[in-house]
Design a protein around this motif. Structure first.
Motif, PDB file in Angstrom:
ATOM      1  N   SER A  86       0.832  -1.207   0.000  1.00 10.20           N
ATOM      2  CA  SER A  86       0.000   0.000   0.000  1.00 10.20           C
ATOM      3  C   SER A  86       0.865   1.256   0.000  1.00 10.20           C
ATOM      4  N   ALA A  87       1.919   1.253   0.808  1.00  5.46           N
ATOM      5  CA  ALA A  87       2.805   2.419   0.855  1.00  5.46           C
ATOM      6  C   ALA A  87       3.490   2.649  -0.489  1.00  5.46           C
ATOM      7  N   MET A  88       3.975   1.575  -1.122  1.00  5.24           N
ATOM      8  CA  MET A  88       4.653   1.723  -2.407  1.00  5.24           C
ATOM      9  C   MET A  88       3.688   2.176  -3.495  1.00  5.24           C
ATOM     10  N   VAL A  89       2.464   1.641  -3.489  1.00  3.62           N
ATOM     11  CA  VAL A  89       1.479   2.057  -4.492  1.00  3.62           C
ATOM     12  C   VAL A  89       1.085   3.507  -4.281  1.00  3.62           C
ATOM     13  N   TYR A  90       0.994   3.934  -3.026  1.00  3.63           N
ATOM     14  CA  TYR A  90       0.673   5.340  -2.740  1.00  3.63           C
ATOM     15  C   TYR A  90       1.754   6.272  -3.287  1.00  3.63           C
ATOM     16  N   VAL A  91       3.013   5.893  -3.106  1.00  2.00           N
ATOM     17  CA  VAL A  91       4.106   6.711  -3.652  1.00  2.00           C
ATOM     18  C   VAL A  91       4.029   6.756  -5.173  1.00  2.00           C
ATOM     19  N   MET A  92       3.729   5.631  -5.809  1.00  2.00           N
ATOM     20  CA  MET A  92       3.572   5.619  -7.266  1.00  2.00           C
ATOM     21  C   MET A  92       2.418   6.527  -7.691  1.00  2.00           C
ATOM     22  N   TRP A  93       1.328   6.489  -6.937  1.00  2.00           N
ATOM     23  CA  TRP A  93       0.179   7.350  -7.243  1.00  2.00           C
ATOM     24  C   TRP A  93       0.552   8.830  -7.135  1.00  2.00           C
ATOM     25  N   LYS A  94       1.343   9.169  -6.112  1.00  4.12           N
ATOM     26  CA  LYS A  94       1.788  10.554  -5.968  1.00  4.12           C
ATOM     27  C   LYS A  94       2.768  10.952  -7.073  1.00  4.12           C
ATOM     28  N   ASN A  95       3.487  10.007  -7.625  1.00  6.90           N
ATOM     29  CA  ASN A  95       4.494  10.305  -8.648  1.00  6.90           C
ATOM     30  C   ASN A  95       3.922  10.368 -10.054  1.00  6.90           C
ATOM     31  N   ARG A 148      26.506  19.356   5.532  1.00  6.93           N
ATOM     32  CA  ARG A 148      25.589  19.202   4.404  1.00  6.93           C
ATOM     33  C   ARG A 148      24.325  20.020   4.619  1.00  6.93           C
ATOM     34  N   ASP A 149      23.757  20.479   3.507  1.00 10.65           N
ATOM     35  CA  ASP A 149      22.529  21.261   3.572  1.00 10.65           C
ATOM     36  C   ASP A 149      21.327  20.347   3.784  1.00 10.65           C
ATOM     37  N   MET A 150      20.240  20.940   4.264  1.00 10.87           N
ATOM     38  CA  MET A 150      18.986  20.218   4.426  1.00 10.87           C
ATOM     39  C   MET A 150      18.210  20.235   3.113  1.00 10.87           C
ATOM     40  N   ASP A 151      17.607  19.115   2.790  1.00 13.45           N
ATOM     41  CA  ASP A 151      16.821  18.986   1.571  1.00 13.45           C
ATOM     42  C   ASP A 151      15.365  19.331   1.890  1.00 13.45           C
ATOM     43  N   ARG A 152      14.913  20.494   1.427  1.00 12.38           N
ATOM     44  CA  ARG A 152      13.558  20.959   1.712  1.00 12.38           C
ATOM     45  C   ARG A 152      12.622  20.781   0.525  1.00 12.38           C
ATOM     46  N   HIS A 153      13.069  20.130  -0.534  1.00 14.25           N
ATOM     47  CA  HIS A 153      12.240  19.976  -1.720  1.00 14.25           C
ATOM     48  C   HIS A 153      11.141  18.943  -1.485  1.00 14.25           C
ATOM     49  N   LYS A 154      10.096  19.037  -2.291  1.00 19.89           N
ATOM     50  CA  LYS A 154       8.963  18.130  -2.163  1.00 19.89           C
ATOM     51  C   LYS A 154       9.366  16.730  -2.591  1.00 19.89           C
ATOM     52  N   ASN A 155       9.055  15.764  -1.732  1.00 24.04           N
ATOM     53  CA  ASN A 155       9.406  14.373  -1.997  1.00 24.04           C
ATOM     54  C   ASN A 155       8.305  13.482  -1.419  1.00 24.04           C
ATOM     55  N   PRO A 156       7.447  12.904  -2.267  1.00 25.73           N
ATOM     56  CA  PRO A 156       6.337  12.081  -1.748  1.00 25.73           C
ATOM     57  C   PRO A 156       6.794  10.892  -0.912  1.00 25.73           C
ATOM     58  N   THR A 157       7.895  10.263  -1.317  1.00 25.68           N
ATOM     59  CA  THR A 157       8.382   9.099  -0.570  1.00 25.68           C
ATOM     60  C   THR A 157       8.795   9.490   0.839  1.00 25.68           C
ATOM     61  N   ARG A 158       9.546  10.576   0.953  1.00 25.68           N
ATOM     62  CA  ARG A 158      10.003  11.018   2.270  1.00 25.68           C
ATOM     63  C   ARG A 158       8.826  11.478   3.129  1.00 25.68           C
ATOM     64  N   THR A 159       7.871  12.178   2.520  1.00 25.65           N
ATOM     65  CA  THR A 159       6.698  12.621   3.277  1.00 25.65           C
ATOM     66  C   THR A 159       5.924  11.436   3.837  1.00 25.65           C
ATOM     67  N   LEU A 160       5.761  10.400   3.020  1.00 24.64           N
ATOM     68  CA  LEU A 160       5.067   9.208   3.491  1.00 24.64           C
ATOM     69  C   LEU A 160       5.874   8.493   4.569  1.00 24.64           C
ATOM     70  N   ASP A 161       7.194   8.438   4.405  1.00 22.31           N
ATOM     71  CA  ASP A 161       8.032   7.806   5.423  1.00 22.31           C
ATOM     72  C   ASP A 161       7.874   8.496   6.774  1.00 22.31           C
ATOM     73  N   VAL A 162       7.898   9.806   6.780  1.00 22.19           N
ATOM     74  CA  VAL A 162       7.760  10.550   8.037  1.00 22.19           C
ATOM     75  C   VAL A 162       6.381  10.330   8.645  1.00 22.19           C
ATOM     76  N   ALA A 163       5.341  10.363   7.819  1.00 23.71           N
ATOM     77  CA  ALA A 163       3.980  10.171   8.329  1.00 23.71           C
ATOM     78  C   ALA A 163       3.803   8.771   8.923  1.00 23.71           C
ATOM     79  N   LEU A 164       4.292   7.746   8.219  1.00 23.88           N
ATOM     80  CA  LEU A 164       4.190   6.380   8.740  1.00 23.88           C
ATOM     81  C   LEU A 164       5.030   6.201   9.995  1.00 23.88           C
ATOM     82  N   LEU A 165       6.185   6.836  10.023  1.00 26.69           N
ATOM     83  CA  LEU A 165       7.058   6.736  11.192  1.00 26.69           C
ATOM     84  C   LEU A 165       6.378   7.318  12.429  1.00 26.69           C
TER      85      LEU A 165
END
Length: 334
Positions: free
Chosen positions: A158-167, A259-276
């Motif tokens: 479900s998580a992988m399909v959601y990322v594909m849907w966002k992409n 190293r700098d912080m990556d603030r760009h939009k990333n559906p995979t990372r957003t989902l990882d943080v939410a699930l975490l």
């Protein structure tokens, strides 16, 4: 890789279910045997699809693609709900005591069985059939213990399909192309040491868990049960303490990282943080209720003190670990 691992165990579970239902097919409907076969085909096809297409950003037939991915997502969630319900009914049926009022017992089972039948997982006729042979019991216990893998597979997919849907229709930023050049080397610096220590803790944890289950379930003496509980809590307290220290050390190292912080939009990372964060809420709630129960209970002995320490360390470890992981997810690669 994780998806394939859970898929293999899910297929083994389907084989056990087919064997279990085939043991008394004469008193079951054909749908009970057909369902695990169809589920196995679905697992194989979906795993192959995700293995081939998980990294794709589709730019043609956007609406059809989104519809298909959302249908796949809801199917995985439905399978997950059915598996959780079936496992819960199985536990409820095995744990309910005989001194419960007969009418309430029957009403609860009928209500739960009716819901599971609607999900396509279990019917009351399955419980009316007798499973007396040894091979039938092996199949029954086997697929019951493999349910967690099937549940995790459904959530993973479900998580992988959601990322594909966002992409779908998404354009990748040029700055993120160098991420694909990263390579993991097993013997580079301290990677090997970390893997060895992790495997040692994993094997030790399994050994402690087996000893705990054997002593608690087989022994009738309270002293031996207390010894098993003490061993279990001490081991987990040591592990949680080490994990908390490592996470704090990693967060401190991040403070010296240039190293700098990556603030760009990333559906995979957003989902990882939410699930975490969502998964941590469940553990926070368990630890909180454990603390309340320990504080309110009397008398307080050594096992209660260990349980309290374990609950507090569980909250601390999840907090430090989540902070460390989230900071790492937002770091630019070297």
């Amino acid at each position: 890789g994780g998806l394939i691992l859970f898929a293999i165990f899910s297929l083994v579970m389907d084989v056990f279910k087919i064997g279990y239902y085939s043991s008394f097919y004469s008193c079951l409907s054909a749908i009970k045997i057909i369902y695990p076969i169809v589920q196995a085909i679905f697992v194989v096809v979906q795993t192959y699809f995700l293995w081939i297409s998980a990294k794709d950003c589709v730019h043609v037939h956007l609406n059809v693609t989104r519809c298909g991915l959302m249908l796949t997502l809801t199917t995985n969630l439905a399978v997950w709900m059915s598996a959780v319900t079936d496992e819960s009914v199985h536990k409820a049926h095995s744990k309910l005591k005989k001194n419960v009022t007969e009418e309430i017992f029957r009403w609860l089972l009928r209500a739960m069985w009716f819901y599971v039948v609607s999900a396509g997982m279990r019917s009351s006729s399955a419980e009316e059939c007798n499973c007396n042979s040894q091979i039938c019991q092996i199949f029954k216990n086997g697929y019951f213990w493999l349910y967690p893998f099937n549940i995790e597979y459904s959530l993973f997919a479900s998580a992988m399909v959601y990322v594909m849907w966002k992409n779908v229709g998404r354009f990748i930023d040029h700055h993120s192309h160098h991420i694909h050049g990263l390579k993991f080397r097993l013997f580079r610096r301290t990677f090997f040491v970390g893997i060895v220590l992790g495997l040692i803790l994993l094997v030790s944890g399994l050994g402690v868990l087996v000893l705990y289950e054997v002593q608690v379930n087989s022994s009738t003496e309270s002293s031996k049960k207390n010894q098993a509980l003490t061993m279990y809590y001490i081991f987990n307290i040591v592990c949680l303490g080490l994990m908390s220290l490592v996470c704090i050390g990693g967060s401190v190292i991040y403070r010296f990282d240039k190293r700098d912080m990556d603030r760009h939009k990333n559906p995979t990372r957003t989902l990882d943080v939410a699930l975490l964060m969502g998964a941590a809420l469940g553990q926070y709630a368990i630890s909180y209720y454990s603390i309340v129960a320990i504080v309110a209970s009397t008398p307080r002995d050594a096992v209660s003190a260990l349980n309290l320490t374990y609950a507090l360390l569980m909250i601390a470890q999840h907090t430090f670990q989540n902070v460390f992981i989230i900071e790492g997810l937002h770091r630019q690669p070297p």
